[in-house]
Design an enzyme around this catalytic site. Structure first.
Site, PDB file in Angstrom:
ATOM      1  N   ARG A 280      -1.565  10.719  10.644  1.00  0.00           N
ATOM      2  CA  ARG A 280      -0.441   9.849  11.023  1.00  0.00           C
ATOM      3  C   ARG A 280       0.385  10.394  12.194  1.00  0.00           C
ATOM      4  O   ARG A 280       0.755   9.632  13.077  1.00  0.00           O
ATOM      5  CB  ARG A 280       0.459   9.558   9.811  1.00  0.00           C
ATOM      6  CG  ARG A 280      -0.259   8.769   8.713  1.00  0.00           C
ATOM      7  CD  ARG A 280       0.701   8.322   7.610  1.00  0.00           C
ATOM      8  NE  ARG A 280       1.597   7.289   8.087  1.00  0.00           N
ATOM      9  CZ  ARG A 280       2.896   7.443   8.256  1.00  0.00           C
ATOM     10  NH1 ARG A 280       3.480   8.584   7.957  1.00  0.00           N
ATOM     11  NH2 ARG A 280       3.626   6.461   8.727  1.00  0.00           N
TER      12      ARG A 280
ATOM     13  N   TYR B 237      -2.017   6.502   3.668  1.00  0.00           N
ATOM     14  CA  TYR B 237      -2.674   6.682   4.962  1.00  0.00           C
ATOM     15  C   TYR B 237      -2.802   8.169   5.290  1.00  0.00           C
ATOM     16  O   TYR B 237      -2.651   8.591   6.439  1.00  0.00           O
ATOM     17  CB  TYR B 237      -1.931   5.877   6.058  1.00  0.00           C
ATOM     18  CG  TYR B 237      -1.778   4.433   5.641  1.00  0.00           C
ATOM     19  CD1 TYR B 237      -2.897   3.609   5.575  1.00  0.00           C
ATOM     20  CD2 TYR B 237      -0.554   3.911   5.228  1.00  0.00           C
ATOM     21  CE1 TYR B 237      -2.792   2.297   5.137  1.00  0.00           C
ATOM     22  CE2 TYR B 237      -0.442   2.602   4.784  1.00  0.00           C
ATOM     23  CZ  TYR B 237      -1.556   1.804   4.737  1.00  0.00           C
ATOM     24  OH  TYR B 237      -1.465   0.514   4.281  1.00  0.00           O
TER      25      TYR B 237
ATOM     26  N   CYS C 291      -9.567  22.089  17.979  1.00  0.00           N
ATOM     27  CA  CYS C 291      -9.640  22.313  19.420  1.00  0.00           C
ATOM     28  C   CYS C 291      -9.249  21.019  20.109  1.00  0.00           C
ATOM     29  O   CYS C 291     -10.090  20.274  20.615  1.00  0.00           O
ATOM     30  CB  CYS C 291     -11.050  22.726  19.815  1.00  0.00           C
ATOM     31  SG  CYS C 291     -11.436  24.344  19.169  1.00  0.00           S
ATOM     32  N   GLU C 292      -7.954  20.762  20.107  1.00  0.00           N
ATOM     33  CA  GLU C 292      -7.433  19.476  20.599  1.00  0.00           C
ATOM     34  C   GLU C 292      -5.928  19.656  20.710  1.00  0.00           C
ATOM     35  O   GLU C 292      -5.274  20.002  19.725  1.00  0.00           O
ATOM     36  CB  GLU C 292      -7.772  18.399  19.549  1.00  0.00           C
ATOM     37  CG  GLU C 292      -7.350  17.011  19.878  1.00  0.00           C
ATOM     38  CD  GLU C 292      -8.455  16.214  20.575  1.00  0.00           C
ATOM     39  OE1 GLU C 292      -8.121  15.482  21.499  1.00  0.00           O
ATOM     40  OE2 GLU C 292      -9.634  16.353  20.176  1.00  0.00           O
TER      41      GLU C 292
ATOM     42  N   GLY D 287       0.869  -1.173   0.000  1.00  0.00           N
ATOM     43  CA  GLY D 287       0.000   0.000   0.000  1.00  0.00           C
ATOM     44  C   GLY D 287       0.904   1.221   0.000  1.00  0.00           C
ATOM     45  O   GLY D 287       1.119   1.895  -1.006  1.00  0.00           O
ATOM     46  N   ARG D 288       1.504   1.449   1.168  1.00  0.00           N
ATOM     47  CA  ARG D 288       2.382   2.593   1.377  1.00  0.00           C
ATOM     48  C   ARG D 288       3.406   2.783   0.254  1.00  0.00           C
ATOM     49  O   ARG D 288       3.596   3.896  -0.240  1.00  0.00           O
ATOM     50  CB  ARG D 288       3.138   2.367   2.695  1.00  0.00           C
ATOM     51  CG  ARG D 288       4.066   3.483   3.114  1.00  0.00           C
ATOM     52  CD  ARG D 288       4.895   3.069   4.343  1.00  0.00           C
ATOM     53  NE  ARG D 288       4.089   2.436   5.361  1.00  0.00           N
ATOM     54  CZ  ARG D 288       3.304   3.095   6.215  1.00  0.00           C
ATOM     55  NH1 ARG D 288       3.283   4.406   6.181  1.00  0.00           N
ATOM     56  NH2 ARG D 288       2.581   2.452   7.105  1.00  0.00           N
TER      57      ARG D 288
HETATM   58  C1  PLP Z   1      -2.662  -2.601   4.977  1.00  0.00           C
HETATM   59  C2  PLP Z   1      -2.429  -3.866   4.285  1.00  0.00           C
HETATM   60  C3  PLP Z   1      -1.412  -3.980   3.326  1.00  0.00           C
HETATM   61  C4  PLP Z   1      -0.511  -2.847   2.954  1.00  0.00           C
HETATM   62  O1  PLP Z   1       0.351  -2.467   3.958  1.00  0.00           O
HETATM   63  P1  PLP Z   1       1.475  -1.381   3.608  1.00  0.00           P
HETATM   64  O2  PLP Z   1       2.280  -1.313   4.847  1.00  0.00           O
HETATM   65  O3  PLP Z   1       0.788  -0.123   3.297  1.00  0.00           O
HETATM   66  O4  PLP Z   1       2.246  -1.925   2.456  1.00  0.00           O
HETATM   67  C5  PLP Z   1      -1.272  -5.176   2.678  1.00  0.00           C
HETATM   68  N1  PLP Z   1      -2.078  -6.224   2.966  1.00  0.00           N
HETATM   69  C6  PLP Z   1      -3.055  -6.145   3.872  1.00  0.00           C
HETATM   70  C7  PLP Z   1      -3.911  -7.315   4.108  1.00  0.00           C
HETATM   71  C8  PLP Z   1      -3.249  -4.980   4.575  1.00  0.00           C
HETATM   72  O5  PLP Z   1      -4.214  -4.922   5.485  1.00  0.00           O
END
Ligand code: PLP
Length: 436
Positions: free
Chosen positions: A323, A394, A358-359, A286-287
């Protein structure tokens, strides 16, 4: 293959993003604003071309334009909810790959969309059945619930190998402290339950954490191989999960992806030899695919001193980028001064950067545990733009309406031009569905 130079030294003054003036973006779309550089995402997809399948964990950045972009780059997609299944379909993904002629040495077909979760809520079960979407099951209950609705389906098992790692406890997704996946010692029992329910296990998946180092991630290959042998010849796909780190802090570098692939490829080859058929090797970042593409553009709205500490307050808060408050995460920052006098080099100063909420936790320069830290930035004035970098994973997806703030707009920059890919929410959006 990977350019580390890009982050070796960070521009503290930044006047453009991928060739587009930051000031133009702020003027055109307002602030706070998310801007993504399409070419950076494409480059990150290409970095992983050795893998049979790159599957984007869309929860990192699920705007339809980003999904469309990675789809065109040949990347498949993961969905962790009904909403993400809907997004994948809306971005042009099909539940099934077009069928190719099966030859002995061909890889097994890919599932363009996989639903990965530890539960089916009622909506998601309906959605996977309606569209015939492949499921990666993180609990035995899912198997029986799926079998009742999709008799004879093939499934992937998400296994918790008994250990995990992550950049914080909250991103650790393996071991006893994690709710994710089927506990490794339960596998024989779960395989019996799957067989009894009439399901075949075609995939095996592990994902132990996010943003950790590759040495830790590499332990997964060994654990996965052991479980793969228990599953046996029905297995046609293995997934290394996600978790690939990206360099956020100055001095951090990109990881050795080539060595990581080789390790997994060896695992795959041994399983192919044992089973006598091809095994598809997937990775599920993802990241890695989107983090570096994303920037939050904010405007400096106030400067003040609390005792000895100077605060720079911008129009983005943890409602925009969560984050730092969630994980104490570090994001590089740069300043785009409103004044155009490039000659006058501004002096630097240590400031704490905060938002409008406000936090008291609404601070971008905080460390894990919530301690307010400072950042050395060029002296800023109200009206300057502050750019928060490496915010493409994220980031927007964790934005909220806290303090009744609208979700920011998102913009995609590609080939020197830019376009709105999500409009900023309006005051009407904020009360939609509410009644008195
Ligand atoms: C969040 C997630 C990912 C991706 O994680 P990254 O650290 O963003 O690469 C991959 N597989 C599953 C099942 C996830 O929940």
């Amino acid at each position: 293959m990977i350019d580390t130079a890009q982050h070796a030294t960070r521009p503290v003054i930044r006047r453009d993003i991928a060739g587009v003036p930051v000031a133009d973006l702020a003027r055109t779309y307002g602030t706070p604003l998310y801007a993504y550089d399409a070419e950076t995402i494409r480059r990150r997809c290409r970095d992983l071309a050795a893998w049979d399948t790159v599957r984007f964990a869309q929860k990192a950045c699920s705007n339809l334009a980003v999904l469309d972009l990675v789809r065109r780059a040949g990347v498949m997609v993961d969905a962790v909810s009904t909403g993400e299944i809907h997004r994948a379909l809306a971005a042009g993904y099909r539940p099934h790959a077009p069928s190719a002629a099966a030859t002995a040495d061909a890889l097994p077909p890919v599932h363009p969309i996989v639903y990965t979760a530890d539960i089916f809520d009622r909506d998601s079960l309906d959605a996977v059945v309606r569209h015939g979407i492949h499921c990666n099951c993180g609990s035995a209950d899912m198997l029986e619930q799926l079998a009742a609705r999709m008799p004879g389906a093939s499934v992937t098992l998400r296994v918790n190998p008994g250990f995990g790692h992550g950049h914080s406890q909250k991103t650790n997704t393996g071991g006893e402290g994690s709710k994710h996946g089927i506990w490794h010692e339960e596998i024989p029992d779960v395989l019996r339950r799957a067989e009894w329910a009439g399901l075949s296990v075609s995939g095996l998946h592990m994902h132990i954490g996010s943003g950790t180092d590759l040495a830790h991630l590499a332990e997964v290959a060994e654990a996965l191989e052991r479980v793969a042998v228990e599953i046996g010849r029905s297995l046609t796909t293995i997934s290394a999960g996600g978790g690939l780190p990206v360099p956020y802090k100055p001095g951090e570098e990109h990881a050795d992806l080539g060595g990581y692939f080789d390790l997994w490829n060896d695992t795959r080859r041994r399983l192919e030899e044992r089973f006598g058929h091809r095994i598809r090797l997937e990775i599920e970042p993802g990241r890695y695919l989107t983090a570096e593409s994303g920037f939050v553009i904010t405007e400096v709205r106030a400067l003040k001193r609390q005792g000895t500490r100077k605060y720079l307050l911008v129009d983005a808060g943890f409602n925009t980028l969560a984050r730092p408050v969630l994980y104490g995460s570090y994001h590089p920052m740069s300043l785009c001064p409103a004044a155009d006098d490039a000659a006058a080099a501004p002096t630097a100063e240590d400031v704490a950067v905060g938002g409008p909420l406000c936090e008291s936790g609404d601070i971008f320069t905080q460390t894990d545990g919530g301690f307010v830290a400072t950042r050395n930035l060029p002296a800023a004035a109200v009206g300057d733009l502050l750019v928060i970098e490496i915010a493409g994973a994220y980031g927007f997806v964790m934005a909220s309406n806290y303090n009744s703030k609208p979700l920011p707009a998102e913009v995609l920059i590609d080939g020197g031009s830019h376009r709105l890919v999500r409009a900023r929410q309006t005051p009407e959006d904020l009360v939609r569905g509410e009644t008195v």
